[in-house]
Design an enzyme around this catalytic site. Structure first.
Site, short mmCIF file in Angstrom:
data_model
loop_
_atom_site.label_atom_id
_atom_site.label_comp_id
_atom_site.label_asym_id
_atom_site.label_seq_id
_atom_site.Cartn_x
_atom_site.Cartn_y
_atom_site.Cartn_z
N SER A 1 0.88 -1.18 0.00
CA SER A 1 0.00 0.00 0.00
C SER A 1 0.91 1.22 0.00
CB SER A 1 -0.84 -0.02 1.29
OG SER A 1 -1.45 1.23 1.50
N TYR B 1 -1.75 -1.60 10.85
CA TYR B 1 -1.91 -1.83 9.40
C TYR B 1 -0.77 -1.19 8.62
CZ TYR B 1 -3.70 -1.63 4.66
OH TYR B 1 -3.82 -1.74 3.29
N1 LIG Z 1 -8.77 -0.71 -0.67
C1 LIG Z 1 -7.76 0.08 -0.35
O1 LIG Z 1 -7.92 1.29 -0.13
C2 LIG Z 1 -6.35 -0.49 -0.31
C3 LIG Z 1 -5.28 0.41 -0.40
C4 LIG Z 1 -3.98 -0.09 -0.36
C5 LIG Z 1 -3.76 -1.44 -0.24
N2 LIG Z 1 -4.82 -2.30 -0.15
C6 LIG Z 1 -4.52 -3.73 0.00
O2 LIG Z 1 -5.07 -4.44 -1.08
C7 LIG Z 1 -5.33 -5.78 -0.70
C8 LIG Z 1 -6.73 -6.16 -1.16
O3 LIG Z 1 -7.66 -5.36 -0.46
P1 LIG Z 1 -9.04 -4.87 -1.11
O4 LIG Z 1 -9.03 -3.40 -1.15
O5 LIG Z 1 -9.33 -5.61 -2.35
O6 LIG Z 1 -10.04 -5.29 0.09
P2 LIG Z 1 -11.26 -6.30 0.15
O7 LIG Z 1 -12.24 -6.01 -0.94
O8 LIG Z 1 -11.73 -6.22 1.56
O9 LIG Z 1 -10.59 -7.73 -0.12
C9 LIG Z 1 -9.80 -8.37 0.84
C10 LIG Z 1 -9.62 -9.82 0.45
O10 LIG Z 1 -8.81 -10.45 1.45
C11 LIG Z 1 -9.46 -11.64 1.87
N3 LIG Z 1 -9.23 -11.94 3.28
C12 LIG Z 1 -9.41 -11.11 4.34
N4 LIG Z 1 -9.16 -11.78 5.49
C13 LIG Z 1 -8.82 -13.05 5.13
C14 LIG Z 1 -8.45 -14.22 5.85
N5 LIG Z 1 -8.40 -14.23 7.19
N6 LIG Z 1 -8.16 -15.33 5.16
C15 LIG Z 1 -8.22 -15.36 3.81
N7 LIG Z 1 -8.54 -14.27 3.06
C16 LIG Z 1 -8.85 -13.15 3.72
C17 LIG Z 1 -10.96 -11.38 1.65
O11 LIG Z 1 -11.64 -12.62 1.43
P3 LIG Z 1 -12.62 -13.35 2.47
O12 LIG Z 1 -13.31 -12.32 3.26
O13 LIG Z 1 -13.51 -14.15 1.56
O14 LIG Z 1 -11.72 -14.25 3.27
C18 LIG Z 1 -10.94 -10.57 0.37
O15 LIG Z 1 -10.96 -11.41 -0.75
C19 LIG Z 1 -5.11 -5.84 0.81
O16 LIG Z 1 -3.85 -6.40 1.09
C20 LIG Z 1 -5.14 -4.38 1.23
O17 LIG Z 1 -4.38 -4.14 2.39
C21 LIG Z 1 -6.11 -1.85 -0.20
#
Ligand SMILES: NC(=O)c1ccc[n+]([C@@H]2O[C@H](COP(=O)([O-])OP(=O)(O)OC[C@H]3O[C@@H](n4cnc5c(N)ncnc54)[C@H](OP(=O)(O)O)[C@@H]3O)[C@@H](O)[C@H]2O)c1
Length: 277
Positions: free
Chosen positions: A157, A170
């Site tokens: 991130s 985080y």
């Molecule tokens: N959205 C933002 O603003 C942002 C910014 C920078 C970086 N990121 C990073 O991008 C990545 C993806 O995030 P996103 O934005 O796509 O969020 P998201 O829509 O909440 O997706 C998160 C994914 O992680 C999985 N996950 C969460 N806890 C888990 C567990 N205990 N075991 C297995 N899988 C798990 C969830 O699947 P299940 O719930 O089905 O398990 C879901 O598929 C993350 O690493 C996040 O830190 C996001």
């Protein structure tokens, strides 16, 4: 044959001619991970989708197998538990599935003062964002090095470049992902394997709700990048073997300008950005 997916032209024939790449994507049930899976399926590559939400993964399996004629294996797994990565690795070995692209995308955050935060949530976050990602990287990296080829993408991130008041754990986990990925990439790059660390800024997905951060200045009332555009950008960067891929011009400027700004000031600015509107 060329396929076009959300503006990304993928020369799938190129990948097919060499060797049909199989990708493992963690957190493929939602947001950036789900869009990364869509992009990869559009190249004609097989997939291993890992997350907890099995019904969503099965839905995606049906979508990709029908529309892209690829094979999809679904693994329901809570990756915040000890040895989750090893269990997935062993399951794939027993099925003779070898992984060409490992995408460590699963992760979550939690908004609020550290002193008041729930320890169990912190522990699960550290395990998912750091330990599982590290173990997956080691297990699949060893096989990739034996073959002399492979690509890994770790999703960090822009938070990785900053101390993060109100999301202290985080931000720190993402700093680990950035540092770890750059270091290991340096060790293996000359051996046919690349590690790309993707650094998105605030992105539209289920993340902000899971982190209880919808009302922070970072997310509320702002036009956020879509998960699709971040995924397309990240996938391209991984194919190109870029080591650090920061999505968005403003995020790129911010990540680089903090190097020349006093750290106390940076921390205060992040606190302002993170505060509730
Ligand atoms: N959205 C933002 O603003 C942002 C910014 C920078 C970086 N990121 C990073 O991008 C990545 C993806 O995030 P996103 O934005 O796509 O969020 P998201 O829509 O909440 O997706 C998160 C994914 O992680 C999985 N996950 C969460 N806890 C888990 C567990 N205990 N075991 C297995 N899988 C798990 C969830 O699947 P299940 O719930 O089905 O398990 C879901 O598929 C993350 O690493 C996040 O830190 C996001």
């Amino acid at each position: 044959m060329k396929r076009v997916w959300h503006g990304l032209t993928v020369a799938s024939s190129k990948i097919k001619n060499k060797h049909m790449a199989t990708a493992l994507i963690t957190g493929a049930s939602s947001g950036i991970g789900m869009e990364l899976a869509r992009v990869h399926a559009a190249t004609g590559g097989d997939l291993v989708l890992v997350a907890r939400n099995k019904s969503k993964l099965e839905e995606l399996k049906l979508e990709f197998e029908t529309s892209c004629s690829v094979k999809v294996l679904v693994i329901e797994k809570d990756l915040s538990l000890p040895n989750a990565a090893l269990e997935v690795y062993n399951e794939l070995n027993s099925k003779n599935v070898s992984i060409d692209y490992l995408i460590n995308n699963a992760g979550f955050g939690d908004f609020g003062f550290f002193a008041e935060s729930d320890w169990l949530k912190n522990e699960q976050m550290i395990h998912l964002n750091i330990t599982t990602l590290t173990q997956f990287t080691q297990l699949f990296l060893r096989d990739m090095l034996k073959r002399g080829s492979g690509k890994i993408m770790n999703v960090a991130s822009v938070a990785a470049f900053l101390p993060g008041p109100l999301m202290a754990v985080y931000f720190a986990t993402k700093a680990y992902v950035l540092s770890f990925s750059e270091a290991v990439d340096n060790e293996v790059r000359s051996k046919g394997v690349s590690i790309t660390v993707l650094c998105p800024g605030a992105t539209e997905s289920a993340f902000k709700v899971a982190a209880a951060a919808e009302n922070s200045r970072l997310f509320k009332g702002r036009k956020l990048a879509s998960s699709k555009e971040v995924a397309i950008y990240g996938y391209r960067a991984m194919l190109q073997g870029k080591s650090v891929a920061i999505h968005g011009v403003m995020n790129f400027i911010m990540a680089n300008s903090v190097r020349f700004t006093p750290r106390k000031l940076v921390t205060k600015l992040v606190r302002m950005m993170q505060s509730k509107v």
